[in-house]
Every structure is written in structure tokens, then in C-alpha cells.
Design an enzyme around this catalytic site. Sequence first.
Site, short mmCIF file in Angstrom:
data_model
loop_
_atom_site.label_atom_id
_atom_site.label_comp_id
_atom_site.label_asym_id
_atom_site.label_seq_id
_atom_site.Cartn_x
_atom_site.Cartn_y
_atom_site.Cartn_z
N GLU A 58 29.47 30.02 -4.64
CA GLU A 58 29.89 28.69 -4.35
C GLU A 58 29.12 27.99 -6.04
OE1 GLU A 58 28.34 27.52 -0.85
OE2 GLU A 58 29.96 28.56 0.32
N HIS A 148 26.26 23.09 -2.07
CA HIS A 148 27.59 24.06 -1.51
C HIS A 148 29.04 23.64 -2.05
CE1 HIS A 148 25.61 26.83 1.58
NE2 HIS A 148 24.46 25.52 1.64
N GLU A 211 28.37 19.65 0.09
CA GLU A 211 29.16 20.27 -0.06
C GLU A 211 30.30 19.59 -1.46
OE1 GLU A 211 30.72 22.98 1.24
OE2 GLU A 211 29.34 23.02 3.09
O1 LIG Z 1 34.04 26.39 3.13
C1 LIG Z 1 33.63 26.90 4.32
O2 LIG Z 1 34.31 27.76 5.19
C2 LIG Z 1 31.59 27.16 3.99
C3 LIG Z 1 31.18 26.17 3.46
C4 LIG Z 1 29.55 26.05 3.69
O3 LIG Z 1 29.19 26.72 3.29
N1 LIG Z 1 28.63 25.18 4.07
C5 LIG Z 1 27.65 25.36 4.97
C6 LIG Z 1 27.45 24.01 5.67
C7 LIG Z 1 26.18 24.14 6.55
C8 LIG Z 1 26.19 23.44 7.40
O4 LIG Z 1 26.31 23.19 8.82
O5 LIG Z 1 25.30 21.99 7.63
C9 LIG Z 1 27.88 26.32 6.28
O6 LIG Z 1 28.88 27.07 6.68
O7 LIG Z 1 26.68 27.04 5.64
ZN LIG Z 2 28.08 27.17 1.40
#
Ligand SMILES: O=C(O)CCC(=O)N[C@@H](CCC(=O)O)C(=O)O
Ligand SMILES: [Zn+2]
EC number: 3.5.1.96
Length: 323
Positions: A58, A148, A211
Amino acid sequence: MLDDFLHFTLRNETPEQAAGAAPSGVRWRWLGQGMLELTPPHQVDAHMVLSAGVHGDETAPIEILRDLVTDIANGTLPLAVRVLVLFGNAPAMSAGKRYLDDDLNRLFSGAHRELPQSAESPRAAALEHAVAAFFDEAAGARWHLDLHTAIRPSVFERFALLPHRDAAYGEAVFEWLAALDISAVLNHRERSNTFTYFSSSQHNALAATLELGKVMPFGMNDLTRFTKVADGLRLMLAASPLPATGAKPRIFDVVGQLDKHSERFVLVVGSQMANFTAYPKGTLIASDGDYQYAVTHEEERIVFPNPKVKVGLRAGLMVVERG
Ligand SMILES: O=C(O)CCC(=O)N[C@@H](CCC(=O)O)C(=O)O
Ligand SMILES: [Zn+2]
């Protein structure tokens, strides 16, 4: 090192001295690979953890943090808060992968102890330690922004996730995120093992996962799409007020999680949809043997659909917009 902290980190170099002062007068302390504390020469009343690269592929936010460090060091950005810059998973960044053995963002709050052999476990422990030590010395406001990018395209290109906490988030938090050019916010309603949940629950930081666009290789990002976010971060680092935009992000509550119980897990609706794609009541979203997830609200939207996660992990979130 400070002029390109990203390449210094990727080369896994060690500075000749562990601490020093930049031309701008900002004091720096290198705390290990990808971990850098920056302290202004005068008293501060805010402390900010800025992390990126918790998922190694990322890259846009990693490049944004690299540029912020360069500008703090050369004085273009007048630092007025204490900041801890963290590149989460440098080996995965070098490999262009989300992770090597295990998803680092599922290993916080001690979860790394369950996977002692994982390449990511010592890193989760080291990051927890760095954040704890940073906030131990912190009197005043505490923030953690974990940056991210998403795997899938998104109806909202820039959105935030707020970790669960007992006290509801107030309007000021949503205004702050809007000023950072965030157009949608997800409220988690359960504990988790993410980095921001750790900082929020254990260190009382106002923490958010941001994000910013889509996963891209290094050098392929159009950072102009994130100018407003980067400018907002610059204002926060300079302890200057963020512009009042009058905009309000759309707010969503997490109402369900798609759990991958076994390798039989299937996303019935497919896995190529954009984040925040909406499904009407009754739609069967996922199945896994006897487990099924069907939409029970009038409408639910899917976020982070990913049937390829390891068994035991979440394969997606279901959210409902606040009325
Ligand atoms: O696009 C994806 O499937 C994942 C993107 C990402 O890394 N998102 C984080 C979000 C964290 C949270 O839920 O606060 C993750 O999945 O770790
Ligand atoms: Zn991520």
C-alpha cells in the site's frame, strides 16, 4: 537518512548515530528500521503517530510520509507537534506484498503472541513497544493516523475507519476527517487486533485508519489525488487549524463481518465489486458450509471483500449508513 527515509528503510540501513538534529532544528531519534521520532525544538502539546506500510503493497501513503519527513527535516514544514513516523512492514514493502507470513494488522493488542513463528510477529511487538514508549512521555493530545490503501476500487476514494471505543465519536471527529478530505467514515463496533484499535484502546489516542485510493507499486501513484490529505497532515504537524470545509463525511456503522471459517468460504456475490457496493435485504453475500451471511437490513454495503484471506480472518465487512 531524513532526506529519503523510505529508501533508508528499504535498504535496512542503520544510521551512524541514533539521534541528532536536522537543519530545521528538529531533533530526531532513530528507533529501529522504519521507526523515527521527530521532536520540535520548542514545547509541544500534541503527539502524533503517523504510520504507513503496515501492508507492504500500500505504497501511496508510504510516499506521502516519506515526503513529510523530508520537508520536516529541511524546514519547509515547520514541525510543532511531536511525531512518531512508522513504516510498518519494511520486508513486505521491499517484496511488494501485503505481508510475508501473516497480516500485520491482525496481530496487535498481543495477538502476535499466538503466532510466534510468523515473520510479522516480532514487528507487531516492536511497533506496540514504540507506540507505548512514545505515548508514555506524552502530555497533551494524542493522535494516531494509520494510512492504508484498499485492494478494491471504492465508491468513496478516501475513507476512514474508526476503531471501536465505548464513548461515541463526536461531531468534531467527523469534521476533522472531512477537513482531511475524507468523504466516508466507518465506525467499527467491535474490538479488533488492528493497529489503531491498539493505540485507541491501550493508549487513549484518537486513532483512525485512513484508506487512500488503491494498491499500486512504488512510483506508480498519482499523489495529486491525495494533495488535500497531505496538506491537512501538514497543517496538523504545524499545529495550525484545519480549514473548515462545511463538508460532512457519510457515516456508516459496521453491522456484520464476513468470517472465513474454512477453505469452503465463498463470496456468493463475487469478489470484484467496488468497496461500498450496496445489496438489498435478503441478498446472500457469503457462505461457508453451514455458515451463511445474508443482508438483514433494508440495504447493506460491502467493504474489503476478500475471499483469499487466511482461515479465521475477516473476509469483508458489511456496513449500513447512519440515518
Ligand atoms: O482493501 C482491503 O481489502 C484491505 C485494506 C486494508 O488494509 N484495510 C485495513 C482496515 C483496518 C480497519 O479495519 O480498521 C485492514 O484490513 O487492515
Ligand atoms: Zn492496508
